[in-house]
Design a protein around this motif. Structure first.
Motif, PDB file in Angstrom:
ATOM      1  N   LYS A 162      -5.322  10.479  -1.806  1.00  0.00           N
ATOM      2  CA  LYS A 162      -6.282  11.679  -0.957  1.00  0.00           C
ATOM      3  C   LYS A 162      -5.627  10.947   0.377  1.00  0.00           C
ATOM      4  CE  LYS A 162     -10.740  10.055  -0.744  1.00  0.00           C
ATOM      5  NZ  LYS A 162     -12.144   9.635  -1.315  1.00  0.00           N
ATOM      6  N   CYS A 163      -5.536   9.928   0.990  1.00  0.00           N
ATOM      7  CA  CYS A 163      -5.017   9.138   1.573  1.00  0.00           C
ATOM      8  C   CYS A 163      -3.749   9.173   2.378  1.00  0.00           C
ATOM      9  CB  CYS A 163      -5.787   8.270   2.029  1.00  0.00           C
ATOM     10  SG  CYS A 163      -5.580   7.474   4.106  1.00  0.00           S
ATOM     11  N   GLY A 164      -3.397   9.383   3.375  1.00  0.00           N
ATOM     12  CA  GLY A 164      -1.840   9.354   3.322  1.00  0.00           C
ATOM     13  C   GLY A 164      -1.511   8.083   4.528  1.00  0.00           C
ATOM     14  N   SER A 165      -2.425   8.299   5.123  1.00  0.00           N
ATOM     15  CA  SER A 165      -2.116   6.647   6.211  1.00  0.00           C
ATOM     16  C   SER A 165      -1.173   5.605   5.781  1.00  0.00           C
ATOM     17  CB  SER A 165      -3.634   5.861   5.980  1.00  0.00           C
ATOM     18  OG  SER A 165      -4.447   6.885   7.121  1.00  0.00           O
ATOM     19  N   ASP A 166      -1.350   4.858   4.050  1.00  0.00           N
ATOM     20  CA  ASP A 166      -0.287   3.697   3.881  1.00  0.00           C
ATOM     21  C   ASP A 166       1.043   4.758   3.925  1.00  0.00           C
ATOM     22  OD1 ASP A 166      -0.147   1.478   3.865  1.00  0.00           O
ATOM     23  OD2 ASP A 166       0.118   1.741   1.442  1.00  0.00           O
ATOM     24  N   SER A 220     -14.996   8.431   7.742  1.00  0.00           N
ATOM     25  CA  SER A 220     -15.843   7.151   8.335  1.00  0.00           C
ATOM     26  C   SER A 220     -14.546   5.978   7.772  1.00  0.00           C
ATOM     27  CB  SER A 220     -16.436   6.900   7.682  1.00  0.00           C
ATOM     28  OG  SER A 220     -17.573   7.202   7.747  1.00  0.00           O
ATOM     29  N   HIS A 221     -13.718   6.585   6.628  1.00  0.00           N
ATOM     30  CA  HIS A 221     -12.724   6.315   6.386  1.00  0.00           C
ATOM     31  C   HIS A 221     -11.421   5.657   6.657  1.00  0.00           C
ATOM     32  CE1 HIS A 221      -9.171   5.429   3.056  1.00  0.00           C
ATOM     33  NE2 HIS A 221      -9.028   6.016   3.386  1.00  0.00           N
ATOM     34  N   GLU A 222     -10.853   7.445   7.382  1.00  0.00           N
ATOM     35  CA  GLU A 222      -9.645   7.096   8.205  1.00  0.00           C
ATOM     36  C   GLU A 222      -9.971   7.145   9.470  1.00  0.00           C
ATOM     37  OE1 GLU A 222      -6.904   8.261   6.727  1.00  0.00           O
ATOM     38  OE2 GLU A 222      -7.798   9.577   5.112  1.00  0.00           O
ATOM     39  N   ILE A 223     -11.197   7.021  10.144  1.00  0.00           N
ATOM     40  CA  ILE A 223     -11.504   6.213  11.769  1.00  0.00           C
ATOM     41  C   ILE A 223     -11.630   4.231  11.347  1.00  0.00           C
ATOM     42  CG2 ILE A 223     -12.970   5.626  13.503  1.00  0.00           C
ATOM     43  CD1 ILE A 223     -13.953   8.406  13.037  1.00  0.00           C
ATOM     44  N   GLY A 224     -11.351   4.398  10.370  1.00  0.00           N
ATOM     45  CA  GLY A 224     -11.226   2.809  10.066  1.00  0.00           C
ATOM     46  C   GLY A 224     -10.020   2.279   9.940  1.00  0.00           C
ATOM     47  N   HIS A 225      -8.873   3.221   9.481  1.00  0.00           N
ATOM     48  CA  HIS A 225      -7.225   2.659   9.737  1.00  0.00           C
ATOM     49  C   HIS A 225      -7.427   2.998  11.231  1.00  0.00           C
ATOM     50  CE1 HIS A 225      -6.388   3.292   5.636  1.00  0.00           C
ATOM     51  NE2 HIS A 225      -7.156   4.903   5.108  1.00  0.00           N
ATOM     52  N   CYS A 226      -7.875   4.061  12.007  1.00  0.00           N
ATOM     53  CA  CYS A 226      -7.482   3.610  13.483  1.00  0.00           C
ATOM     54  C   CYS A 226      -8.069   2.596  13.635  1.00  0.00           C
ATOM     55  CB  CYS A 226      -8.515   5.246  13.836  1.00  0.00           C
ATOM     56  SG  CYS A 226      -7.726   6.840  13.052  1.00  0.00           S
ATOM     57  N   GLU A 272      -7.297  -1.952   6.686  1.00  0.00           N
ATOM     58  CA  GLU A 272      -6.515  -1.149   5.193  1.00  0.00           C
ATOM     59  C   GLU A 272      -7.297  -0.623   4.220  1.00  0.00           C
ATOM     60  OE1 GLU A 272      -3.447  -4.010   3.883  1.00  0.00           O
ATOM     61  OE2 GLU A 272      -3.198  -4.965   5.738  1.00  0.00           O
ATOM     62  N   HIS A 273      -6.493  -0.354   3.151  1.00  0.00           N
ATOM     63  CA  HIS A 273      -7.654   0.591   1.684  1.00  0.00           C
ATOM     64  C   HIS A 273      -7.262  -1.211   1.093  1.00  0.00           C
ATOM     65  CE1 HIS A 273      -4.952   4.143   2.103  1.00  0.00           C
ATOM     66  NE2 HIS A 273      -6.575   4.085   2.329  1.00  0.00           N
ATOM     67  N   ILE A 274      -8.773  -1.287   0.590  1.00  0.00           N
ATOM     68  CA  ILE A 274      -9.438  -2.492  -0.093  1.00  0.00           C
ATOM     69  C   ILE A 274      -8.893  -3.264  -0.789  1.00  0.00           C
ATOM     70  CG2 ILE A 274     -11.079  -1.545  -1.593  1.00  0.00           C
ATOM     71  CD1 ILE A 274     -13.143  -2.552  -0.538  1.00  0.00           C
ATOM     72  N   ASP A 314     -11.986   2.237   0.232  1.00  0.00           N
ATOM     73  CA  ASP A 314     -11.608   2.588  -1.150  1.00  0.00           C
ATOM     74  C   ASP A 314     -11.730   4.153  -1.154  1.00  0.00           C
ATOM     75  OD1 ASP A 314     -11.048   2.768  -3.665  1.00  0.00           O
ATOM     76  OD2 ASP A 314     -12.591   1.437  -4.514  1.00  0.00           O
ATOM     77  N   TYR A 315     -11.697   4.731  -2.840  1.00  0.00           N
ATOM     78  CA  TYR A 315     -11.605   5.957  -2.817  1.00  0.00           C
ATOM     79  C   TYR A 315     -12.106   6.763  -3.262  1.00  0.00           C
ATOM     80  CZ  TYR A 315      -6.521   7.042  -1.773  1.00  0.00           C
ATOM     81  OH  TYR A 315      -5.169   6.516  -0.383  1.00  0.00           O
ATOM     82  N   SER A 316     -13.615   6.636  -3.283  1.00  0.00           N
ATOM     83  CA  SER A 316     -14.330   6.183  -4.508  1.00  0.00           C
ATOM     84  C   SER A 316     -15.141   8.219  -3.137  1.00  0.00           C
ATOM     85  CB  SER A 316     -16.270   5.669  -4.122  1.00  0.00           C
ATOM     86  OG  SER A 316     -15.563   4.706  -4.630  1.00  0.00           O
TER      87      SER A 316
HETATM   88 ZN   LIG Z   1      -6.795   5.754   3.217  1.00  0.00          ZN
END
Ligand SMILES: [Zn+2]
Length: 968
Positions: A29-33, A230-236, A240-242, A291-293
């Protein structure tokens, strides 16, 4: 869960488009990695800058083993770039962005109330980071921090930088050293978002999130609590993914206080959640934002995650510039007012108080008072600023607060005068006129000037030396200035009022008018209005009594809904800033009825444009005047285009072939209908008619009602009807409904009996208007005629001294006097008609009694429905509306004809008779004069070409016109 995302295989040169080569990935669901990994392999310089970021952060973390908190919470200005289709925009309110700012601030402050499971609460860190919607744009203008663009292309894929560039269909980043850029768009498949690591602060740094996972109200569960941002700003912020993105216990996110985790979590698990890496409580930290929860499971960033975030904002960190951003500040807008206020006129030696009106809460003020005794001040509201020099002076105010400044200078703000000197002033009235009108001027100068010099640009005369010049003529449209120089023995002054006089062309005078597509409707109907006003005006205002909405400022208001049964006004006001307003009220113009209320209907209409038209190009507008609760209109325009219409009031019906045409209207509801045909109603010519006018006669006597009749009332009553009788009937009024002239010039009276008791006894012929009950109302015009001048059975023309102006329906008839012995005056009328609606006659006994139908008057013992046989001679003058009818007392045949026209007068021999034949250009092509001993005439038309002609027949100095066709 969204599972699929695909990538466009496009090659676009003008921006870096990771998506073009990033392989398909279908579980995230997240394309960051994957964007990160693609950039490591393919983007020149990315690996180096990423290694530098890693090295910096590692050193910072090592240097702060107990974590790091800044001196103050860091607030980051955020801009939302909304890239959606028009439909998606409509469903995505600005409040979604505000909501997401709120969830970010909760999440990054460690204030989420969601469960930490078996983990201690100390692992829910306050990251000392907050977010705000930008209030100042990159250009310094005020902003909501939200900008939008319409985008109608395919859904966006991870890494497609088109969304971050206007050249790619998206929106350009705002300066990333001052704003955190968030792009909101429709991401493909199950992809909810992606963020970029802070390797460089370029125009692609920031996060992209799907619009369905942004904000809360209207977002799609289970991603409707703002967790995606919140998740994507974590990447910014370099988190990293947990689980470390590899699916093994040997790989970690590099953070000490997050447990090693094998792979991503989905849904909303019940803690403790165990996996191959964590086999006992507290299990894995699926509630971590990285995480992806589901959003409902998200609860925390850890203290060690906070240390990494704070490393970026600390001195030397790549995000440090954002800590100084003032883009959420409130800018200053400098303003002030003086007392006395604009224009501040101060007697020499007098003082002025100033009041600061600046918005944005300044903390320092710098005033400059040019021309004052004390020329500066640093107080907020300087008082008693004294002026001791004659002149006109500016005032300047500069305001500041940390990071912000603004200033304003008001030129010519203070005028210092000697109170004993002449001080010029004047007014003109009116100041807005139509070309050809004039203006009067009044001197208002103080201290008694004794000489005046006026200049009137555009006026005649254009100068004056009197105190109050009168009747200054302006005959050319334009805007003109007025100048006055006034003086007394010791002083003088000058005043010019720029653009003071507005002179309009007559066509520019505001003139309100309008139409609606329906004025007669069932409750609950929505209708549209069309502005038909002419002239120049600045704005307009509609009022719809009884409707929703009750008012509008649209030019052509649409969807005005009438839910309430009743009759309602419509008002249109044209506002002109320079000249007079104009208001049109159509009283009780809208008829709204209950659909269950089905009653009889009555058809009526007229043309609101001239019925005498010239081709090519002329059109006719029709207005329905029918009454009753009508649900359907069916018009037939013979010779018109279109030939039929179901509209209530059809507009712009075109006619192209010169001829004379009928118009018919059928109105109906579920039980009743009524039909009105106006025969030979539209005259189409290919040239203007002489004098631009058209006259004819009309009557309510139907073609089948010859011979005419009159009625003895005996044996029940004595006398005649309509005339002198035992019921003492004094007033007879015939309603003319289907014909509208601009003026009535006379009447043709068909007397049956005329006996005068005295040579001076008379009949008063009268035109009444129609009152609001449909009965004779005000008297519009009268003509007294001696009874003795009538000859029984000889039609007589009665001409009004001046034509009587009429508008729509009217009554025509007469008043009788009962002298001694009795006078007798009786006219023809129609035979009794079986249908009550064909009664046009009303009568009453005296001026104060009530108008009644014959049946009412004779108290129902006589069912009488008749019309007087009086013919009305009406004229259309100029371009006004006229109704014409071919008088059925004259028979013209054959029609069409090939060689001759026969004219037969019914039941009378005229005292004068002649004919003129016109072609449809209005050219008189034949003049015939006849002897008057007969009622039969013949005209030779054999030498004329095939076509339509108008035969004007003048009988006893009255005129009627017949259409004739010549076909050989
Ligand atoms: Zn992500």
């Amino acid at each position: 869960m969204k599972y699929l995302f695909t990538f466009l295989v496009l090659f676009v040169f003008n921006y870096v488009n990771y998506a073009q080569i990033i392989p398909e990935h279908n579980t995230e669901k997240c394309g960051s990695d994957i964007v990160h990994k693609w950039r490591l392999e393919h983007e020149s310089g990315y690996a180096e800058s990423y290694a530098k970021l890693q090295s910096y952060v590692n050193k910072f973390v090592a240097a702060h083993p107990d974590g790091f908190s800044p001196k103050a919470v860091i607030t980051i200005p955020v801009v939302f770039h909304i890239v959606l289709s028009p439909t998606e925009h409509a469903g995505f309110l600005d409040s979604r962005c505000t909501e997401n700012i709120g969830t970010l601030n909760t999440d990054f402050a460690g204030l989420s109330t969601h469960s930490m499971g078996d983990f201690p609460a100390s692992l829910k860190a306050n990251c000392d980071i907050q977010f705000c919607l930008a209030t100042i744009s990159p250009t310094g203008a005020a902003t909501t921090g939200i900008e939008r663009v319409d985008y109608n292309g395919p859904e966006w894929t991870a890494g497609d930088n088109g969304v971050k560039q206007s050249s790619g269909g998206g929106l350009d980043a705002w300066d990333p050293t001052s704003y955190l850029n968030i792009w909101v768009c429709n991401l493909t498949g199950s992809l909810l978002g992606y963020g970029t690591y802070p390797t460089v602060l370029d125009n692609f740094y920031g996060l992209v999130i799907d619009f369905t996972a942004t904000g809360t109200t209207g977002a799609l569960p289970p991603f409707d609590l703002g967790g995606t941002a919140s998740h994507e700003i974590g990447h910014c912020f370099y988190l990293e993914h947990i689980w470390g993105d590899l699916g093994a216990c040997s790989v970690d996110d590099g953070i000490n206080d997050t447990p090693i985790q094998e792979s991503s979590t989905s849904g909303n698990p019940t803690p403790p959640l165990l996996d191959a890496c964590q086999t006992a409580s507290p299990g894995i930290m699926f509630m971590n934002y990285m995480d992806y929860s589901d959003d409902i499971a998200y609860a925390n960033f850890t203290p060690d995650q906070k240390t990494i975030i704070q490393a970026l904002f600390a001195s030397g960190g790549i995000l440090e510039p954002l800590t100084n951003s003032i883009k959420c500040g409130i800018p200053l807008v400098a303003d002030f007012i003086g007392n006395p206020s604009v224009p501040a006129t101060v007697n020499i030696g007098g003082t002025v108080d100033f009041t600061d009106l600046t918005t944005g809460t300044p903390t320092a003020w710098e005033w400059t008072f040019t021309g004052a005794v004390t020329t500066t001040s640093s107080t907020q509201n300087p008082q008693n600023i004294q002026y001791s020099t004659l002149g006109l002076f500016p005032v300047k105010l500069k305001v500041t607060k940390p990071n912000f400044a603004d200033s304003i200078t008001k030129l010519a703000y203070i005028e210092v005068i000697n109170p004993l000197d002449v001080n010029c002033d004047f007014i003109g009235a009116p100041t807005c006129i139509v070309a050809g009108d004039s203006v009067n001027f009044t001197d208002l100068s103080t201290n008694t000037p004794t000489t005046w010099k006026w200049k009137f640009n555009g006026g005649t005369p254009d100068t004056a030396i009197v105190k109050n010049p009168q009747n200054i003529l302006y005959d050319t449209p334009g805007v003109y200035s007025v100048y006055l120089h006034a003086s007394n023995l010791t002083s003088s002054d000058t005043l010019t009022k720029l653009g003071y006089i507005t002179v309009m062309d007559p066509s520019e005078v505001p003139n309100a008018n309008f139409m609606a597509n329906l004025t007669n409707m069932q409750a609950g109907t929505s209708i549209n209005f069309t502005n038909q006003s002419t002239g120049l005006y600045d704005s307009l205002q509609w009022y719809f009594s009884g409707a929703v909405p009750p008012s509008s400022t649209s030019n052509n208001p649409a969807s005005i809904t009438y839910n309430t049964v009743g009759d309602f006004n419509v008002t249109l006001i044209l506002y002109s800033s320079t000249c007079n307003n104009d208001t049109l009220i159509k009283p009780l113009w809208i008829h709204v009825f209950d659909p269950a209320d089905v009653g009889p209907v009555h058809a009526d209409f007229h043309a609101t444009t001239s019925r005498l038209i010239y081709v090519p190009g002329a059109t006719v507008n029709y207005e329905d005047l029918s009454t009753g609760n009508i649900t359907q209109w069916q018009w037939t325009f013979y010779g018109g285009t279109p030939p039929t219409s179901p509209a209530q009031s059809p507009q712009s019906i075109g006619y192209t072939i010169p001829n004379i045409y009928d118009v018919c209207l059928i109105v109906s509801n579920s039980l009743y209908s009524d039909t009105l045909c106006k025969t030979e109603y539209i005259v189409v010519s290919d040239n203007p008619w002489p004098n631009n006018s058209f006259c004819d006669t009309v009557t309510n006597i139907l073609p089948t009602e010859h011979p005419l009749t009159f009625m003895h009332l005996t044996p029940k009553y004595w006398g005649y009807f309509p005339g002198h009788n035992g019921s003492l009937t004094k007033y007879y009024a015939e309603k003319v409904t289907n014909y509208t002239f601009s003026e009535v010039s006379g009447l043709i009276i068909p007397p049956v009996k005329c006996y005068s008791a005295s040579p001076n006894n008379k009949v008063i012929f009268t035109i009444w208007d129609v009152d609001n009950q449909g009965l004779p109302g005000s008297v519009l015009g009268t003509k007294n005629v001696l009874i003795n001048t009538f000859v029984p059975l000889i039609y007589k023309s009665v001409m009004f001294d001046t034509p009587v102006q009429v508008n729509g329906q009217f009554f025509v008839g007469y008043q009788l006097y009962y002298n001694t012995p009795y006078d007798t005056f009786v006219v023809y009328m129609s035979p009794n008609r079986p249908n009550p609606i064909d009664n046009h006659l009303y009568l009453k006994k005296n001026a104060s009694s009530v108008w009644q139908t014959p049946t009412q008057f004779f108290q129902d013992t006589m069912q009488v429905n008749v019309s007087l046989a009086i013919s009305v001679i009406g004229c259309l003058v100029g371009i006004n509306v006229e109704e014409i009818n071919m008088d059925s007392q004259i028979s013209v045949y054959p029609n069409p004809t090939s060689d001759k026209i026969n004219i037969e007068l019914k039941d009378f021999v005229p005292s004068s008779f002649n004919c003129n034949l016109y072609d449809l250009t209005g050219r008189k092509i034949k003049i015939e004069t006849f002897n008057t001993n007969t009622n039969f005439y013949e005209i030779d038309v054999s030498k004329f070409n095939n076509g339509i002609y108008l035969l004007e027949i003048n009988v006893n100095n009255q005129r009627t016109v017949k259409k004739v066709s010549i076909i050989k």
